[in-house]
Design a protein around this motif. Structure first.
Motif, PDB file in Angstrom:
ATOM      1  N   THR A 337       0.858  -1.181   0.000  1.00 52.01           N
ATOM      2  CA  THR A 337       0.000   0.000   0.000  1.00 52.01           C
ATOM      3  C   THR A 337       0.898   1.236   0.000  1.00 52.01           C
ATOM      4  O   THR A 337       2.094   1.144   0.292  1.00 52.01           O
ATOM      5  N   LEU A 338       0.313   2.366  -0.315  1.00 50.98           N
ATOM      6  CA  LEU A 338       1.096   3.593  -0.337  1.00 50.98           C
ATOM      7  C   LEU A 338       1.683   3.905   1.037  1.00 50.98           C
ATOM      8  O   LEU A 338       2.844   4.331   1.152  1.00 50.98           O
ATOM      9  N   GLU A 339       0.903   3.701   2.086  1.00 52.33           N
ATOM     10  CA  GLU A 339       1.382   3.996   3.427  1.00 52.33           C
ATOM     11  C   GLU A 339       2.544   3.085   3.822  1.00 52.33           C
ATOM     12  O   GLU A 339       3.536   3.528   4.394  1.00 52.33           O
ATOM     13  N   ARG A 340       2.416   1.798   3.512  1.00 51.53           N
ATOM     14  CA  ARG A 340       3.501   0.865   3.860  1.00 51.53           C
ATOM     15  C   ARG A 340       4.734   1.119   3.002  1.00 51.53           C
ATOM     16  O   ARG A 340       5.862   1.045   3.491  1.00 51.53           O
ATOM     17  N   LEU A 341       4.523   1.421   1.723  1.00 55.51           N
ATOM     18  CA  LEU A 341       5.658   1.714   0.846  1.00 55.51           C
ATOM     19  C   LEU A 341       6.434   2.916   1.357  1.00 55.51           C
ATOM     20  O   LEU A 341       7.671   2.941   1.331  1.00 55.51           O
ATOM     21  N   ALA A 343       6.232   4.077   4.618  1.00 53.27           N
ATOM     22  CA  ALA A 343       6.724   3.812   5.980  1.00 53.27           C
ATOM     23  C   ALA A 343       7.958   2.918   5.970  1.00 53.27           C
ATOM     24  O   ALA A 343       8.893   3.138   6.747  1.00 53.27           O
ATOM     25  N   TYR A 344       7.995   1.918   5.084  1.00 51.04           N
ATOM     26  CA  TYR A 344       9.142   1.008   5.019  1.00 51.04           C
ATOM     27  C   TYR A 344      10.313   1.612   4.250  1.00 51.04           C
ATOM     28  O   TYR A 344      11.385   1.009   4.209  1.00 51.04           O
ATOM     29  N   LYS A 345      10.082   2.780   3.600  1.00 49.97           N
ATOM     30  CA  LYS A 345      11.129   3.431   2.793  1.00 49.97           C
ATOM     31  C   LYS A 345      11.714   2.469   1.760  1.00 49.97           C
ATOM     32  O   LYS A 345      12.939   2.402   1.546  1.00 49.97           O
ATOM     33  N   LEU A 346      10.829   1.712   1.128  1.00 51.82           N
ATOM     34  CA  LEU A 346      11.265   0.732   0.138  1.00 51.82           C
ATOM     35  C   LEU A 346      11.738   1.443  -1.129  1.00 51.82           C
ATOM     36  O   LEU A 346      11.042   2.306  -1.667  1.00 51.82           O
ATOM     37  N   GLN A 347      12.913   1.089  -1.610  1.00 49.49           N
ATOM     38  CA  GLN A 347      13.423   1.640  -2.861  1.00 49.49           C
ATOM     39  C   GLN A 347      12.641   1.028  -4.025  1.00 49.49           C
ATOM     40  O   GLN A 347      12.372  -0.173  -4.043  1.00 49.49           O
ATOM     41  N   TRP A 348      12.280   1.855  -5.008  1.00 49.24           N
ATOM     42  CA  TRP A 348      11.568   1.349  -6.178  1.00 49.24           C
ATOM     43  C   TRP A 348      12.143   1.994  -7.429  1.00 49.24           C
ATOM     44  O   TRP A 348      12.753   3.070  -7.375  1.00 49.24           O
ATOM     45  N   ALA A 349      11.982   1.325  -8.571  1.00 47.07           N
ATOM     46  CA  ALA A 349      12.728   1.731  -9.756  1.00 47.07           C
ATOM     47  C   ALA A 349      11.907   1.512 -11.017  1.00 47.07           C
ATOM     48  O   ALA A 349      10.923   0.767 -11.034  1.00 47.07           O
ATOM     49  N   ALA A 350      12.348   2.182 -12.096  1.00 47.45           N
ATOM     50  CA  ALA A 350      11.770   2.034 -13.434  1.00 47.45           C
ATOM     51  C   ALA A 350      12.873   2.320 -14.442  1.00 47.45           C
ATOM     52  O   ALA A 350      14.000   2.660 -14.081  1.00 47.45           O
ATOM     53  N   ASN A 351      12.521   2.174 -15.724  1.00 49.90           N
ATOM     54  CA  ASN A 351      13.532   2.365 -16.766  1.00 49.90           C
ATOM     55  C   ASN A 351      13.444   3.722 -17.445  1.00 49.90           C
ATOM     56  O   ASN A 351      14.133   3.970 -18.431  1.00 49.90           O
ATOM     57  N   SER A 352      12.580   4.621 -16.951  1.00 54.55           N
ATOM     58  CA  SER A 352      12.447   5.932 -17.584  1.00 54.55           C
ATOM     59  C   SER A 352      11.832   6.913 -16.593  1.00 54.55           C
ATOM     60  O   SER A 352      11.048   6.532 -15.703  1.00 54.55           O
ATOM     61  N   GLU A 353      12.170   8.189 -16.782  1.00 53.09           N
ATOM     62  CA  GLU A 353      11.580   9.254 -15.974  1.00 53.09           C
ATOM     63  C   GLU A 353      10.098   9.415 -16.276  1.00 53.09           C
ATOM     64  O   GLU A 353       9.337   9.944 -15.458  1.00 53.09           O
ATOM     65  N   ALA A 354       9.658   8.933 -17.440  1.00 52.11           N
ATOM     66  CA  ALA A 354       8.261   9.077 -17.831  1.00 52.11           C
ATOM     67  C   ALA A 354       7.307   8.396 -16.853  1.00 52.11           C
ATOM     68  O   ALA A 354       6.135   8.776 -16.759  1.00 52.11           O
ATOM     69  N   TRP A 355       7.795   7.402 -16.100  1.00 50.05           N
ATOM     70  CA  TRP A 355       6.943   6.702 -15.145  1.00 50.05           C
ATOM     71  C   TRP A 355       6.469   7.616 -14.010  1.00 50.05           C
ATOM     72  O   TRP A 355       5.414   7.377 -13.422  1.00 50.05           O
ATOM     73  N   MET A 391      13.632  -4.524  -3.521  1.00 53.59           N
ATOM     74  CA  MET A 391      13.082  -3.254  -3.973  1.00 53.59           C
ATOM     75  C   MET A 391      11.859  -3.514  -4.848  1.00 53.59           C
ATOM     76  O   MET A 391      11.572  -4.655  -5.243  1.00 53.59           O
ATOM     77  N   GLY A 392      11.120  -2.430  -5.132  1.00 58.21           N
ATOM     78  CA  GLY A 392       9.931  -2.528  -5.953  1.00 58.21           C
ATOM     79  C   GLY A 392      10.220  -2.114  -7.385  1.00 58.21           C
ATOM     80  O   GLY A 392      11.173  -1.386  -7.671  1.00 58.21           O
ATOM     81  N   PHE A 393       9.346  -2.564  -8.313  1.00 58.82           N
ATOM     82  CA  PHE A 393       9.513  -2.271  -9.721  1.00 58.82           C
ATOM     83  C   PHE A 393       8.159  -1.838 -10.298  1.00 58.82           C
ATOM     84  O   PHE A 393       7.137  -2.490 -10.051  1.00 58.82           O
ATOM     85  N   THR A 394       8.168  -0.750 -11.047  1.00 59.29           N
ATOM     86  CA  THR A 394       6.925  -0.193 -11.565  1.00 59.29           C
ATOM     87  C   THR A 394       6.326  -1.096 -12.643  1.00 59.29           C
ATOM     88  O   THR A 394       7.044  -1.675 -13.464  1.00 59.29           O
ATOM     89  N   VAL A 395       5.015  -1.198 -12.626  1.00 58.68           N
ATOM     90  CA  VAL A 395       4.262  -1.884 -13.671  1.00 58.68           C
ATOM     91  C   VAL A 395       3.015  -1.056 -13.952  1.00 58.68           C
ATOM     92  O   VAL A 395       2.630  -0.188 -13.166  1.00 58.68           O
TER      93      VAL A 395
END
Length: 529
Positions: A337-341, A343-355, A391-395
């Motif tokens: 969830t947004l709150e847990r993401l 609160a846990y300060k989880l790093q997340w990534a994508a392959n473009s700034e457009a995300w 870490m998390g990955f955008t989809v």
């Protein structure tokens, strides 16, 4: 003299605008005027910028010679005029597969529809990549548009390696840069309604709703040293401690009354002895151990019996809960969830700034905290990190339940909610004359229900359906709270918490024994015989 830039602008308008009228006269004092318009329709090799006579106007008689419409509808039939898409493979929005050739150089009809075999003008015609098969949920809209209005669809992949960026000097790169540089007529492929790009280009009616979410690490099994306290919740442990406290107080008071009744204050430190009796007896009964104290009064005996029954019930409930936890492991919480993401300060990534470009300007502090943990990596680095990094990955979450997945999802789950959502559009040049007709087709497409059918059809044809099912199963599992609850074979890891309690108890006993020994030695109680 006409300036070069002005001449280029005039030429572009003649080529790209259908409703242009030129008033021409043969000589200075002529009273008859020729009204001409640009051809516009037809292939670009047939010179659509050529002028054609529409009518003649006689100013003396104030009448037209032919009474033709001065602005005929040229868009009804484009007669094969090329429409160029800035195209890149981004499934299921845009799908691109190279069409193979046989030994004679002819195209192999290995795909479902020959109308989808499109010329790629971004490479030489002799190249193996000159003809491609295109498909996709948004591509089909453009394909049907060209089928309806008789235009020839082409793609250009020369600069369309990404969504791209438009710069303040009215230049750009990527797919959007091809539009502003007049190399393409339309750009599709999950193009969001970005305001910065809208200041330079026009955009169509919305195509689909696209939600941006994340694949996050699956919930992990709770550490085994929590095992001794897991059978009871916090409130239940508080109730057990309260019950034991009441037992202790009752036994202390009963034992004190017994000592006063039978010994008549002949023993020193009666209260201290009663307190020790109450604490030790309560603890022994709680762990189902027998006591060694001599009890004389019926009151204390009845109280001990009641405490024993109470503690045996608590111990049985605790044992049953511990047995179930040993075979069915407990799992922690995922950052789904947004709150847990946040609160846990989880790093997340994508392959473009457009995300994340749509939320970069957000004033929400929570969004800004999320963006502080966002990183950009190329596709190869994302695949490596998916196996190694936590870490998390955008989809993308498509409107009818499908997902665009990138990294390996074996040890991941989809978030329960979107980070944000946007509506995808098609970007076109300013004053693109076909935009109104294109929007009308999109209206019909949405109202017909084909958007849902096309999504499922394209996903089934061009994406990994097994991955879609895996992602869907993570959602169903969390709804039923059954992630990881399959019975497991017991091992030493299951008893680490109990062993920890045993080790701590042994260390405490040794420490107390050592302290008692030292204290007795110092007081002289240990005297050799």
């Amino acid at each position: 003299m006409v300036h070069v830039d002005s001449a280029w602008t005039i030429l572009l308008n003649i080529i790209n605008q259908p409703n242009i009228i030129f008033v021409v006269r043969d000589y200075v004092n002529a009273t008859s005027f020729a009204l001409k318009t640009n051809k516009y329709v037809g292939s670009r090799t047939d010179h659509p910028e050529q002028l054609q006579l529409v009518d003649r106007y006689d100013s003396l008689q104030q009448r037209f010679q032919y009474n033709h419409s001065l602005f005929p509808d040229k868009l009804r039939d484009l007669k094969g005029r090329e429409v160029i898409i800035a195209y890149f493979d981004y499934r299921p929005y845009t799908v691109m597969k190279y069409v193979k050739k046989n030994i004679y150089g002819s195209l192999v009809a290995s795909f479902k529809s020959s109308r989808n075999n499109i010329r790629n003008i971004g490479v030489p015609e002799t190249s193996d990549q000159a003809y491609v098969y295109i498909d996709g949920t948004e591509t089909r809209v453009v394909l049907n548009f060209c089928a309806q209005f008789n235009c020839t669809l082409q793609i250009d992949t020369s600069d369309a390696n990404d969504w791209g960026t438009i710069y303040p000097n009215i230049s750009g790169d990527g797919a959007l840069g091809m539009i502003v540089n007049h190399k393409a007529d339309i750009s599709i492929g999950a193009m969001y309604s970005w305001y910065d790009d809208y200041t330079y280009l026009d955009l169509s009616m919305y195509l689909v709703r696209s939600g941006i979410t994340c694949l996050v690490p699956a919930p992990k099994r709770l550490t085994s040293w929590y095992l001794p306290v897991q059978p009871f919740q916090t409130t239940l442990w508080a109730a057990v401690l309260l019950c034991l406290s009441i037992e202790t107080i009752g036994l202390v008071l009963a034992h004190r009354s017994e000592q006063h009744l039978y010994l008549a204050n002949r023993v020193e430190n009666i209260w201290l002895r009663s307190l020790a009796f109450g604490l030790v007896t309560t603890f022994k009964l709680f762990i189902s151990q027998a006591g060694n104290s001599n009890v004389r009064s019926v009151t204390v005996r009845v109280l001990l019996f009641a405490c024993f029954l109470n503690d045996i019930i608590i111990s049985s409930i605790y044992g049953g809960g511990l047995a179930s936890i040993l075979t069915i492991p407990s799992m922690g919480e995922a950052a789904d969830t947004l709150e847990r993401l946040r609160a846990y300060k989880l790093q997340w990534a994508a392959n473009s700034e457009a995300w994340v470009s749509s939320i970069r300007s957000s004033d929400d502090l929570k969004v800004r905290e999320l963006l502080e943990n966002f990183h950009i990596y190329d596709d190869h680095e994302l695949l490596v990190l998916a196996h190694k990094a936590n870490m998390g990955f955008t989809v993308e979450r498509l409107p009818f339940g499908n997902y665009l997945t990138g990294p390996d999802i074996e040890q991941m789950v989809i978030m329960q909610e979107d980070l944000y959502y946007q509506y995808t559009v098609a970007f076109v040049p300013r004053l693109w004359p076909l935009l109104e007709r294109f929007n009308q087709l999109i209206y019909c497409w949405h109202s017909s229900g084909f958007d849902k059918y096309w999504e499922y059809r394209v996903v089934a044809d061009n994406l990994n359906v097994q991955i879609q099912k895996q992602v869907e199963n993570t959602i169903i599992s969390r709804r039923q709270n059954d992630i990881g609850i399959e019975p497991v074979t017991l091992g030493m890891a299951n008893f680490a918490g109990i062993l920890l309690v045993w080790v701590l108890g042994a260390l405490a006993a040794i420490t107390v024994f050592a302290l008692e020994f030292v204290a007795a030695n110092l007081s002289g109680d240990l005297v050799p015989k």
